[in-house]
Scaffold this motif. Structure first.
Motif, PDB file in Angstrom:
ATOM      1  N   GLN A  22       0.795  -1.098   0.153  1.00  0.00           N
ATOM      2  CA  GLN A  22      -0.242  -0.002   0.025  1.00  0.00           C
ATOM      3  C   GLN A  22       1.013   1.333  -0.057  1.00  0.00           C
ATOM      4  O   GLN A  22       0.141   2.401   0.044  1.00  0.00           O
ATOM      5  N   GLN A  31      -6.321  -7.336   4.700  1.00  0.00           N
ATOM      6  CA  GLN A  31      -7.038  -6.561   3.790  1.00  0.00           C
ATOM      7  C   GLN A  31      -6.738  -7.217   2.387  1.00  0.00           C
ATOM      8  O   GLN A  31      -7.716  -7.095   1.634  1.00  0.00           O
ATOM      9  N   SER A  32      -5.453  -8.108   2.154  1.00  0.00           N
ATOM     10  CA  SER A  32      -5.566  -8.848   0.744  1.00  0.00           C
ATOM     11  C   SER A  32      -6.700  -9.692   0.688  1.00  0.00           C
ATOM     12  O   SER A  32      -7.285 -10.137  -0.310  1.00  0.00           O
ATOM     13  N   ARG A  83     -13.357 -16.211   2.390  1.00  0.00           N
ATOM     14  CA  ARG A  83     -14.538 -15.420   2.056  1.00  0.00           C
ATOM     15  C   ARG A  83     -15.614 -16.261   1.216  1.00  0.00           C
ATOM     16  O   ARG A  83     -15.108 -16.884   0.090  1.00  0.00           O
ATOM     17  N   ASP A 136     -19.053  -7.430   4.139  1.00  0.00           N
ATOM     18  CA  ASP A 136     -17.856  -8.189   4.199  1.00  0.00           C
ATOM     19  C   ASP A 136     -17.437  -9.016   5.413  1.00  0.00           C
ATOM     20  O   ASP A 136     -17.182 -10.234   5.331  1.00  0.00           O
ATOM     21  N   GLN A 189      -9.647  -9.463   2.606  1.00  0.00           N
ATOM     22  CA  GLN A 189     -10.702  -8.616   2.373  1.00  0.00           C
ATOM     23  C   GLN A 189     -10.915  -8.155   0.849  1.00  0.00           C
ATOM     24  O   GLN A 189     -12.114  -8.056   0.559  1.00  0.00           O
ATOM     25  N   GLN A 190      -9.797  -7.928   0.309  1.00  0.00           N
ATOM     26  CA  GLN A 190     -10.117  -7.191  -1.410  1.00  0.00           C
ATOM     27  C   GLN A 190      -9.957  -8.482  -2.328  1.00  0.00           C
ATOM     28  O   GLN A 190     -10.008  -8.342  -3.596  1.00  0.00           O
ATOM     29  N   LYS A 191     -10.176  -9.683  -1.666  1.00  0.00           N
ATOM     30  CA  LYS A 191     -10.748 -10.938  -2.621  1.00  0.00           C
ATOM     31  C   LYS A 191      -9.004 -11.110  -3.320  1.00  0.00           C
ATOM     32  O   LYS A 191      -9.228 -11.858  -4.564  1.00  0.00           O
ATOM     33  N   LYS A 192      -7.961 -10.529  -2.820  1.00  0.00           N
ATOM     34  CA  LYS A 192      -6.874 -10.992  -3.691  1.00  0.00           C
ATOM     35  C   LYS A 192      -6.078 -12.208  -3.113  1.00  0.00           C
ATOM     36  O   LYS A 192      -5.268 -12.743  -3.720  1.00  0.00           O
TER      37      LYS A 192
END
Lengths: 318, 443
Positions: A163, B279-280, B176, B303, B282-285
């Motif tokens: 980021q 967060q990766s 997820r 989410d 969460q961002q579906k990465k």
């Protein structure tokens, strides 16, 4: 130029000590009233006691504790003496130690070779009193006002792999803070950023103190800008040069905050000061082992201090 | 611009007024901080104040490490509940989470608050054994709603209780639901299935397993679960206690297995915080993430409802997949509280289902330890997590709570980071760990 006592060691004026000898010790002492003597005694005694209690006592305690395995809990009477074991462990049985020594040396070299000259250069530029020099001064000095913890946080925003600004703008995936081959350099840039401002400030102060008539004389003699700086201004600023040198050494020895904020001084960012903290502060409480590390650091600092004092004292004798 | 007359004058002009003001203030703050620091250090040697136990004390102090806004708010609400039920006021001293942990030695040897937040496991037993915590056996006589596992986790080496559990959170593999439904992934129940799933995710352009270890501790979770699955609970606990050799084939096997899984993990983990890794997901990465239930803090709204988990799959069928890490947070009492009555009352309340109910209502990111609490307010995720822990046969507390803190932080963290950097030199790394372990555990 009476406001420049530091710079002009005028040999023509006899040193004050001479007056004392001609005047005779006895008479001079009698000049002090009883109150004066009490005040002077207090002024010497109080700081002396403070220094003893806050500097020398802890230092001696550190050296003593480095021979024990104290965990920081319980009465002093229960401390076991283990002799040289902690030192043996530090050198032979503690993988982060060698990288820490290397990183400390690298830190010193980087500040000394890159950041300090850069700060000097900027100071010389700013001394020209260009338009907006106040703005530049403030901009360059800003990182010095910020705490290193904050500096670490700011660079975190720039260096974050996923980021961060740097990878975001250039589209790379360099792991600036995580890759042990890269992170020490990334941190040195952040540390240098701050050190440049510091050195610049010291130098500016020195440059402003240089007698302008010296430069005028050099200009009249046809000396170029560069040779005036290196042959006249630079030598005249000897006291400032020594201060900058000492500040650079001190900064690299006590380098700590930045790596601590980033990853507690692990994974490529080992510094002796961070290792001391890892062991002494916190739940870990390997006070004995941490003290051994601290003693090693003290010994290294003493080398620099001795060299410095030796130079200064030899200077005084001349 | 007139020339300044002296260096001091010049220096004074250089600093902008705003900065000069800031400097003075931060200097003052620094002085106050140093004073406080000195205070704790000096007081540490001063022994205890003998203020005795007033019979009807109207206030009690609580040292809290819950410095984040949300948990801080929950603590305040719980203490309000205590005041309503008992009439005793609680003065809460909140200290930053990490600072609290780092100062715990000085804090407990100085003048600690009557009651303070702490963790179960070796970390609790260590301070109990050093005589720095108050005996809570009486309080436990009045508590109900706790399983034997919780009581065991609150018991010191001498068989007395020193801890009141409040909340806990299991470690599991999070994912997820929407991503898995869309791709048709199935929950793996063996290591081979996990590897196959990871390979499939890679093909689908996902990072199979999110991973971060910048702060040093998240990788401990991976080590713990692999060791529990490969060698079983008892071996894990014995290894943590320093009774087993790190150079044994059993530990080597853990790292060999981990090395096999590393290519499925997110690369460059040593520069990433767990929040960034979460967060990766969460961002579906990323497809999966092994972490504690607190991973939910990085999710919100829809989410968060999309978040699901499974327990780490079985590696050895003779050992199964029934043990896990589920650290317990709770409270302890100072060895000599100013008012023992009020402190005991507070701890009894903190262990009651009333206090647990307040927590359930206000904090969706943790599970309460008291089984008598009304858990109707749990989210689906919390209910599933409570079931998972309820069905576990053994519960570990997490590496840095199950072993000596000096060993965990000064030896294990660098060693695990070394392994992640260079998974090829397992033997050398383990030899070094074993040598350091011998030195630390004998002292």
């Amino acid at each position: 130029m009476s406001d420049l006592p530091l710079i002009q060691a005028d040999r023509a004026v006899p040193p004050p000590a001479a007056t004392t000898t001609t005047g005779g010790r006895g008479r001079r002492l009698r000049l002090l009233s009883g109150t004066d003597r009490v005040v002077i005694t207090l002024m010497v005694l109080v700081p002396l006691l403070l220094v003893l209690a806050l500097v020398w006592l802890p230092a001696a305690a550190t050296v003593l504790l480095s021979g024990t395995d104290w965990d920081g809990i319980g009465p002093l009477g229960e401390i076991d003496w283990v002799g040289w074991r902690n030192y043996d462990d530090v050198v032979n049985n503690y993988p982060p130690f060698v990288p820490a020594v290397q990183n400390n040396l690298l830190w010193l070299a980087a500040l000394f070779v890159v950041a300090t000259p850069l700060g000097m250069f900027l100071a010389v530029l700013l001394d020209k009193e260009l338009r907006g020099s106040r703005f530049y001064q403030t901009a360059l000095y800003l990182p010095v006002v910020l705490s290193l913890a904050l500096v670490g946080f700011i660079w975190q925003l720039i260096y974050s792999r996923d980021q961060g600004l740097l990878n975001g703008v250039f589209g790379g995936d360099t792991d600036w803070y995580g890759d042990p081959h890269v992170n020490i350099w990334a941190v040195l840039v952040a540390a240098g950023w701050r050190h440049v401002g510091y050195v610049m400030l010291l130098y500016l102060a020195g440059l402003k103190g240089v007698d302008p008539s010296l430069r005028e004389a050099a200009a009249v003699d046809g000396s170029s800008e560069t040779s005036t700086f290196f042959r006249v201004v630079f030598p005249v600023m000897r006291p400032i040069n020594i201060i900058v040198l000492v500040v650079t050494v001190i900064e690299s020895l006590r380098a700590f905050d930045l790596v601590w904020v980033i990853n507690k001084g692990r994974n490529g960012l080992e510094l002796i000061s961070a290792l001391v903290t890892q062991n002494v502060v916190g739940e870990a409480s390997r006070i004995g082992f941490g003290s051994a590390l601290a003693t090693i650091m003290l010994a290294v600092s003493l080398i620099f201090i001795t060299v410095y004092l030796w130079t200064v004292m030899r200077e005084d004798k001349r | 611009m007139s020339r300044p007359r002296s260096q001091a004058e010049y220096l004074a002009r250089l600093v902008p007024p705003s900065a000069a003001g800031l400097h003075r203030r931060s200097l003052l703050a620094g002085a106050a901080g140093a004073g406080a620091l000195l205070g704790t250090g000096l007081l540490a040697g001063c022994g205890d104040s003998d203020s005795g136990s007033g019979t009807d004390a109207k206030s009690v102090t609580l040292g809290s490490n819950q410095s984040d806004p949300k948990p801080k708010d929950v603590i305040a609400k719980v203490m309000d509940g205590f005041k309503t039920s008992s009439g005793v006021t609680v003065n809460i001293n909140t200290v930053d989470h990490n600072t609290f942990q780092e100062n715990i030695n000085n804090y407990l040897q100085g003048k600690p608050d009557d009651v303070f937040t702490w963790f179960a496991g070796y970390r609790m037993r260590f301070f109990a054994a050093k005589g720095l915590a108050g005996d809570l056996s009486d309080v436990w006589g009045k508590l109900d709603g706790y399983s034997d596992a919780f009581k065991k986790a609150s018991t010191g080496d001498d068989g007395k209780q020193y801890f009141v559990p409040a909340s806990y959170y299991p470690w599991a593999v999070f994912y997820r639901k929407s991503v898995w439904q869309q791709r048709g992934y199935q929950v793996p129940t063996t290591l081979d299935q996990l590897s196959a799933l990871g390979a499939q995710m890679k093909k689908d352009g996902l990072t199979p397993i999110a991973f971060a270890d910048k702060d040093g501790w998240p990788a401990m979770g991976t080590f713990d679960i692999l060791n529990l699955r490969i060698n079983g609970y008892q071996f894990h606990i014995d290894l943590m206690a320093g009774k087993e050799a790190w150079t044994s084939d059993k530990v080597k096997k853990v790292f060999d297995t981990w090395a096999g899984l590393l290519p499925l993990h997110q690369p460059d983990a040593l520069g990433r915080t767990w929040q960034e890794a979460a967060q990766s997901l969460q961002q579906k990465k990323s497809g999966m993430y092994l972490l504690g239930l607190f991973v939910g803090q990085q999710f919100s709204g829809a989410d968060l409802e999309d978040l699901d988990f499974f327990t780490f799959p079985e590696v050895d069928s003779t050992i199964g997949a029934k043990s896990l890490d589920a650290p317990i947070d709770g409270y302890m009492m100072a060895r000599k509280p100013k008012s023992k009555d009020a402190a005991t009352k507070l701890l009894t309340y903190l262990g009651s289902k009333d206090a647990a109910n307040v927590t359930v209502k206000n904090d969706p990111s943790t599970l309460v330890a008291n089984s008598g609490a009304d858990t109707a307010g749990y989210t689906a995720l919390q209910k599933k997590a409570a079931e998972l822990v309820g069905s576990a046969t053994e519960i570990a507390q997490f590496l840095d709570r199950d072993t000596r803190p000096d060993f965990a932080s000064t030896v294990i963290i660098p060693a695990l980071q070394q392994f992640i950097k260079n998974p090829k030199d397992i033997g050398g790394m383990l030899t070094s760990v074993e040598n350091q372990k011998k030195s630390i555990f004998t002292s």
